[in-house]
Design a protein around this motif. Sequence first.
Motif, PDB file in Angstrom:
ATOM      1  N   LYS A  39       0.809  -1.212   0.000  1.00 19.73           N
ATOM      2  CA  LYS A  39       0.000   0.000   0.000  1.00 19.73           C
ATOM      3  C   LYS A  39       0.846   1.268   0.000  1.00 19.73           C
ATOM      4  O   LYS A  39       0.325   2.365  -0.234  1.00 19.73           O
ATOM      5  N   PHE A  40       2.160   1.143   0.270  1.00 23.00           N
ATOM      6  CA  PHE A  40       3.040   2.312   0.248  1.00 23.00           C
ATOM      7  C   PHE A  40       4.070   2.241  -0.874  1.00 23.00           C
ATOM      8  O   PHE A  40       4.931   3.098  -0.984  1.00 23.00           O
ATOM      9  N   MET A  41       3.992   1.216  -1.724  1.00 25.86           N
ATOM     10  CA  MET A  41       5.011   1.008  -2.746  1.00 25.86           C
ATOM     11  C   MET A  41       5.041   2.137  -3.775  1.00 25.86           C
ATOM     12  O   MET A  41       6.087   2.430  -4.364  1.00 25.86           O
ATOM     13  N   HIS A  42       3.907   2.786  -3.992  1.00 24.40           N
ATOM     14  CA  HIS A  42       3.876   3.863  -4.976  1.00 24.40           C
ATOM     15  C   HIS A  42       4.758   5.041  -4.562  1.00 24.40           C
ATOM     16  O   HIS A  42       5.212   5.812  -5.411  1.00 24.40           O
ATOM     17  N   ASN A  43       5.013   5.181  -3.242  1.00 24.83           N
ATOM     18  CA  ASN A  43       5.897   6.257  -2.785  1.00 24.83           C
ATOM     19  C   ASN A  43       7.308   6.085  -3.337  1.00 24.83           C
ATOM     20  O   ASN A  43       7.955   7.052  -3.746  1.00 24.83           O
ATOM     21  N   ASP A  44       7.801   4.836  -3.318  1.00 24.47           N
ATOM     22  CA  ASP A  44       9.137   4.570  -3.845  1.00 24.47           C
ATOM     23  C   ASP A  44       9.205   4.855  -5.340  1.00 24.47           C
ATOM     24  O   ASP A  44      10.199   5.401  -5.837  1.00 24.47           O
ATOM     25  N   ILE A  45       8.153   4.476  -6.048  1.00 24.74           N
ATOM     26  CA  ILE A  45       8.121   4.695  -7.499  1.00 24.74           C
ATOM     27  C   ILE A  45       8.145   6.184  -7.821  1.00 24.74           C
ATOM     28  O   ILE A  45       8.951   6.655  -8.637  1.00 24.74           O
ATOM     29  N   CYS A  46       7.275   6.941  -7.170  1.00 25.60           N
ATOM     30  CA  CYS A  46       7.185   8.380  -7.450  1.00 25.60           C
ATOM     31  C   CYS A  46       8.450   9.110  -6.998  1.00 25.60           C
ATOM     32  O   CYS A  46       8.916  10.038  -7.670  1.00 25.60           O
ATOM     33  N   LYS A  47       9.021   8.699  -5.854  1.00 24.27           N
ATOM     34  CA  LYS A  47      10.238   9.351  -5.360  1.00 24.27           C
ATOM     35  C   LYS A  47      11.406   9.113  -6.320  1.00 24.27           C
ATOM     36  O   LYS A  47      12.173  10.039  -6.624  1.00 24.27           O
ATOM     37  N   LEU A  48      11.553   7.885  -6.804  1.00 26.76           N
ATOM     38  CA  LEU A  48      12.641   7.582  -7.737  1.00 26.76           C
ATOM     39  C   LEU A  48      12.445   8.329  -9.060  1.00 26.76           C
ATOM     40  O   LEU A  48      13.411   8.820  -9.652  1.00 26.76           O
ATOM     41  N   ALA A  49      11.201   8.416  -9.514  1.00 21.77           N
ATOM     42  CA  ALA A  49      10.920   9.168 -10.740  1.00 21.77           C
ATOM     43  C   ALA A  49      11.259  10.647 -10.576  1.00 21.77           C
ATOM     44  O   ALA A  49      11.771  11.282 -11.504  1.00 21.77           O
ATOM     45  N   MET A  50      10.999  11.198  -9.394  1.00 24.40           N
ATOM     46  CA  MET A  50      11.357  12.592  -9.126  1.00 24.40           C
ATOM     47  C   MET A  50      12.868  12.770  -9.101  1.00 24.40           C
ATOM     48  O   MET A  50      13.413  13.710  -9.681  1.00 24.40           O
ATOM     49  N   ASP A  51      13.558  11.861  -8.393  1.00 21.34           N
ATOM     50  CA  ASP A  51      15.016  11.988  -8.244  1.00 21.34           C
ATOM     51  C   ASP A  51      15.743  11.865  -9.578  1.00 21.34           C
ATOM     52  O   ASP A  51      16.725  12.570  -9.826  1.00 21.34           O
ATOM     53  N   LYS A  52      15.276  10.953 -10.428  1.00 20.41           N
ATOM     54  CA  LYS A  52      15.961  10.702 -11.703  1.00 20.41           C
ATOM     55  C   LYS A  52      15.408  11.551 -12.851  1.00 20.41           C
ATOM     56  O   LYS A  52      15.856  11.412 -13.994  1.00 20.41           O
ATOM     57  N   ILE A  53      14.436  12.403 -12.566  1.00 17.25           N
ATOM     58  CA  ILE A  53      13.842  13.315 -13.561  1.00 17.25           C
ATOM     59  C   ILE A  53      13.392  12.525 -14.793  1.00 17.25           C
ATOM     60  O   ILE A  53      13.739  12.853 -15.940  1.00 17.25           O
ATOM     61  N   THR A  54      12.639  11.479 -14.562  1.00 17.35           N
ATOM     62  CA  THR A  54      12.171  10.642 -15.669  1.00 17.35           C
ATOM     63  C   THR A  54      11.000  11.302 -16.391  1.00 17.35           C
ATOM     64  O   THR A  54      10.244  12.074 -15.803  1.00 17.35           O
ATOM     65  N   SER A  55      10.860  10.960 -17.663  1.00 25.03           N
ATOM     66  CA  SER A  55       9.736  11.459 -18.460  1.00 25.03           C
ATOM     67  C   SER A  55       8.594  10.459 -18.526  1.00 25.03           C
ATOM     68  O   SER A  55       7.470  10.832 -18.854  1.00 25.03           O
ATOM     69  N   LEU A  56       8.889   9.181 -18.223  1.00 24.99           N
ATOM     70  CA  LEU A  56       7.866   8.153 -18.365  1.00 24.99           C
ATOM     71  C   LEU A  56       8.093   7.051 -17.326  1.00 24.99           C
ATOM     72  O   LEU A  56       9.221   6.607 -17.116  1.00 24.99           O
ATOM     73  N   ILE A  57       7.013   6.633 -16.684  1.00 20.46           N
ATOM     74  CA  ILE A  57       7.004   5.457 -15.817  1.00 20.46           C
ATOM     75  C   ILE A  57       6.234   4.362 -16.542  1.00 20.46           C
ATOM     76  O   ILE A  57       5.091   4.579 -16.967  1.00 20.46           O
ATOM     77  N   ILE A  58       6.843   3.191 -16.696  1.00 22.72           N
ATOM     78  CA  ILE A  58       6.172   2.067 -17.349  1.00 22.72           C
ATOM     79  C   ILE A  58       5.805   1.043 -16.284  1.00 22.72           C
ATOM     80  O   ILE A  58       6.666   0.565 -15.531  1.00 22.72           O
ATOM     81  N   LEU A  59       4.516   0.707 -16.231  1.00 20.67           N
ATOM     82  CA  LEU A  59       3.998  -0.264 -15.261  1.00 20.67           C
ATOM     83  C   LEU A  59       3.488  -1.497 -15.999  1.00 20.67           C
ATOM     84  O   LEU A  59       2.923  -1.379 -17.089  1.00 20.67           O
ATOM     85  N   PRO A  60       3.649  -2.686 -15.416  1.00 22.15           N
ATOM     86  CA  PRO A  60       3.070  -3.880 -16.037  1.00 22.15           C
ATOM     87  C   PRO A  60       1.589  -3.994 -15.699  1.00 22.15           C
ATOM     88  O   PRO A  60       1.160  -3.639 -14.594  1.00 22.15           O
ATOM     89  N   PHE A  61       0.816  -4.458 -16.649  1.00 22.88           N
ATOM     90  CA  PHE A  61      -0.601  -4.714 -16.387  1.00 22.88           C
ATOM     91  C   PHE A  61      -0.723  -5.883 -15.416  1.00 22.88           C
ATOM     92  O   PHE A  61       0.135  -6.768 -15.373  1.00 22.88           O
ATOM     93  N   HIS A  62      -1.779  -5.883 -14.600  1.00 23.09           N
ATOM     94  CA  HIS A  62      -1.889  -6.884 -13.535  1.00 23.09           C
ATOM     95  C   HIS A  62      -2.316  -8.261 -14.039  1.00 23.09           C
ATOM     96  O   HIS A  62      -2.341  -9.215 -13.261  1.00 23.09           O
ATOM     97  N   ILE A  63      -2.646  -8.376 -15.327  1.00 25.29           N
ATOM     98  CA  ILE A  63      -3.024  -9.675 -15.903  1.00 25.29           C
ATOM     99  C   ILE A  63      -1.898 -10.139 -16.822  1.00 25.29           C
ATOM    100  O   ILE A  63      -1.366  -9.363 -17.610  1.00 25.29           O
ATOM    101  N   THR A  64      -1.519 -11.397 -16.696  1.00 28.12           N
ATOM    102  CA  THR A  64      -0.542 -11.992 -17.619  1.00 28.12           C
ATOM    103  C   THR A  64      -1.235 -13.079 -18.429  1.00 28.12           C
ATOM    104  O   THR A  64      -2.195 -13.701 -17.964  1.00 28.12           O
ATOM    105  N   TRP A  65      -0.718 -13.303 -19.647  1.00 28.68           N
ATOM    106  CA  TRP A  65      -1.323 -14.245 -20.576  1.00 28.68           C
ATOM    107  C   TRP A  65      -0.352 -15.382 -20.893  1.00 28.68           C
ATOM    108  O   TRP A  65       0.879 -15.215 -20.814  1.00 28.68           O
ATOM    109  N   THR A  66      -0.891 -16.504 -21.262  1.00 33.74           N
ATOM    110  CA  THR A  66      -0.070 -17.632 -21.705  1.00 33.74           C
ATOM    111  C   THR A  66       0.361 -17.409 -23.150  1.00 33.74           C
ATOM    112  O   THR A  66      -0.053 -16.447 -23.808  1.00 33.74           O
ATOM    113  N   SER A  67       1.192 -18.314 -23.671  1.00 31.19           N
ATOM    114  CA  SER A  67       1.657 -18.194 -25.061  1.00 31.19           C
ATOM    115  C   SER A  67       0.515 -18.339 -26.056  1.00 31.19           C
ATOM    116  O   SER A  67       0.615 -17.904 -27.199  1.00 31.19           O
TER     117      SER A  67
END
Length: 789
Positions: free
Chosen positions: A563-591
């Motif tokens: 529930k607090f993991m988004h803080n690490d993501i946003c803080k790292l994005a701020m520190d590294k001055i990123t233009s894009l955050i890429i997140l994986p979708f919560h569903i995975t598919w088989t071949s």
Amino acid sequence: MKMHSRQDFKPNSISNSTLTCIYLPPFTNSGGLWSNIHSPHWWLNNSLPLLELQLVMFCFFMAIVHLLLKRSGVSKISSQIITGLIFGCSWGKLDKGKFKLFRVESEEILGLFSHFAYMLFMFITAVKMDVRMTMKTGKRAWIIGLPSILVPLTCGLLVSSFLLEGLEISEIRKLPLMVSIQSMISFPVIASLLSELKIVSTELGRLGLSSALVADMFSQCAVAIANLIRISRKNASKGYYSIGGLCVQVFLVSFLFRPAVLWIVKQTPEGKPVSRGTTQTVFLVVLLSAVASSLLGQPAIVGPYLLGLSLTDGGPMGFSLIEKLECFVSDIFMPVFVITCALQVDLSQMLFIAYVDNYTRVNIILALVTYFTQFFCSFLTSLYCQLSFRDSLVLSLLLSSKGVVELSFCTLFTEYNIISDGILAWFTVFLLLLSIFVPATVKCLNDISRKQAGKQNRNIMHLSQNSEFRVLACVHKNENIYGFIHLLNISCPTQDNPIAVYALHLIELVGRTAPVFISHRIENKPIGDQPYSENVLLSFDHFEKENSGSVYAECFTSISPLKFMHNDICKLAMDKITSLIILPFHITWTSDGLIDQEDNTMRNLNCSVIEKAPCSVAILADKGHLGSIPSMASSGVKCQYTVCVIYMGGNDDREAISFAKRLTKDTRIELTVLKLGSCMEDQGTSKWEKMLDSEVIKDFKMTCLGDGRVRFLEEISVDGPQTALRLREMVNVFDLMIVGRRKGLESSSPQTSGLSEWNEFPELGVLGDLIASLDNNTRTSVLVIQQQK
């Protein structure tokens, strides 16, 4: 039936001389309403129904109080103390009814219940602590934590030496113990406060936890030494007996219990919890250790606390115990304990006792001296460690907070006649004021900092030509790695258009309190026995070497609560001055394109990042076909990879087409941009927005068209159903489809009208959700982009 007279009944509105009838043996269960229909107070004559009624009333009033006060930033412990004070104060004409609710014979049962709750709370807290972390924390934690306990302790002892006039010898002997309690910093209190404020996984939260852990170790030692000195001065033989008992417990825990637990953990298959019988055995040992502590002259909580510290941090044993006990203890047991402690406070006598009792007055002065000394010491050491003024102020407020641990010490000392009821009342009110002021102030300071942070454009659209494209890729599982790498690979990293990718491996925090954040380029080693981090490191290191000179890759690992993991993501994005955050979708598919796994915790994390990200965000629903693209190093391999961008206008669509422009530089990519217009005028779009859309399309045509690999199509869509039919025709033609999230534009755009009613995953937007769920057997991946808000 035997009749007893009781002179020390605590609900303070009742007279000190009360004649009470006690039934021996006591009645535990009630015969029910029908057997006691002529007795108006039949429920209160039996211990179990009476305890149940007390617990129900405690929980009900506490819920009402917290519901009324939580919008003001009041913490949970504040609501619990207020509830206890409500039941402890005078109810006027209703005092007689309150006396029946808290009758004399129920005191011992309620007290036993609350102290048993605190014992389990300290055991669970110790299980989640890692004592070894004190040796691994950085210099800043020691510089802040150690003076924050030693300086207030020294100042308190120095001030107490000038306040001895008028005190008895027995009271003078108690002052060192009281100073050590008033100057202590408790790790469980700080951890609970950080968790409630939702900053436990931030950089400031981790520094606060590390500093609190260092200070807590010294605080516990100071309290134990002061208590042993007090006992030895009063009775030397009893002091030696207490020291010997503590040494025996430490020996048994270190050389008997801990080796047994380590052996059990080794016998447990990797990735599986320990057996139910083992967990029950450990819980039985916890109860026996409490009995042993009492027999050896120690408080009952000492044994369980030592056992908890001996358990391996984050291991399967600790995880099993926390999973079974934490919810019940934290949400039911501990609130009852705090309410019961506050129930003993007599607010009506506070001013009178402070006026007539010199010992109470001295303790009030010492409490204020140690608190403000601790606050300013934490503040100055934080500034010395080069923290900002705001962060130093927040950290000093957090470290000087008081909570349930200090309250329990005062309650325990009241029972041992070390402090009076007046001191307990003053300390409880002081703790209540702190628990109201500190959370509200910290929230206010954090809100101000959020408003001031990151006002520059951090998106793809505003990147200048030939500037470095900075991307933060969030990895949960192995399946995420390859899709991310191939998506970055088709973004055409070159020496003129380099890509800096920061890979953040996210691991759920289990069985421990303190979150961990590691920069592997600095640490240069994987974390523990996690092969998962090794896969992330090896994969992105290989990606960097294949694209030498055009790709910079740096890996991080974050172990924190979900529930607090988004803080690490946003803080790292701020520190590294990123233009894009890429997140994986919560569903995975088989071949074969069928749904394999669905992780709703990952979905909640994605939604939190989308709401709070300091830059643009993209969610990649990878169905496996991205891995068929070769690396940039294989320039001799000819591979046609088809990509489609659906464009209807708006910030998110402009961001999507800006990302697609990078793909056109790769000669192996075939790109199609489909602009879906409408025969009706879009009432939700301003003239400025239409002008921006027109300029973006014009720039795309001038920059990218002219090569047969890039096509630009314009079509008219009357409504949402027609758009859905068109997408169904296209979905199997392309390997990757890129769309904007278009949050808030679903109803105003004629092209998507009516589709929002069928939107199952709002984080993908209407079009992204539609494409991802059109055909389960398709292998078309979807990239949904939201521009920086």
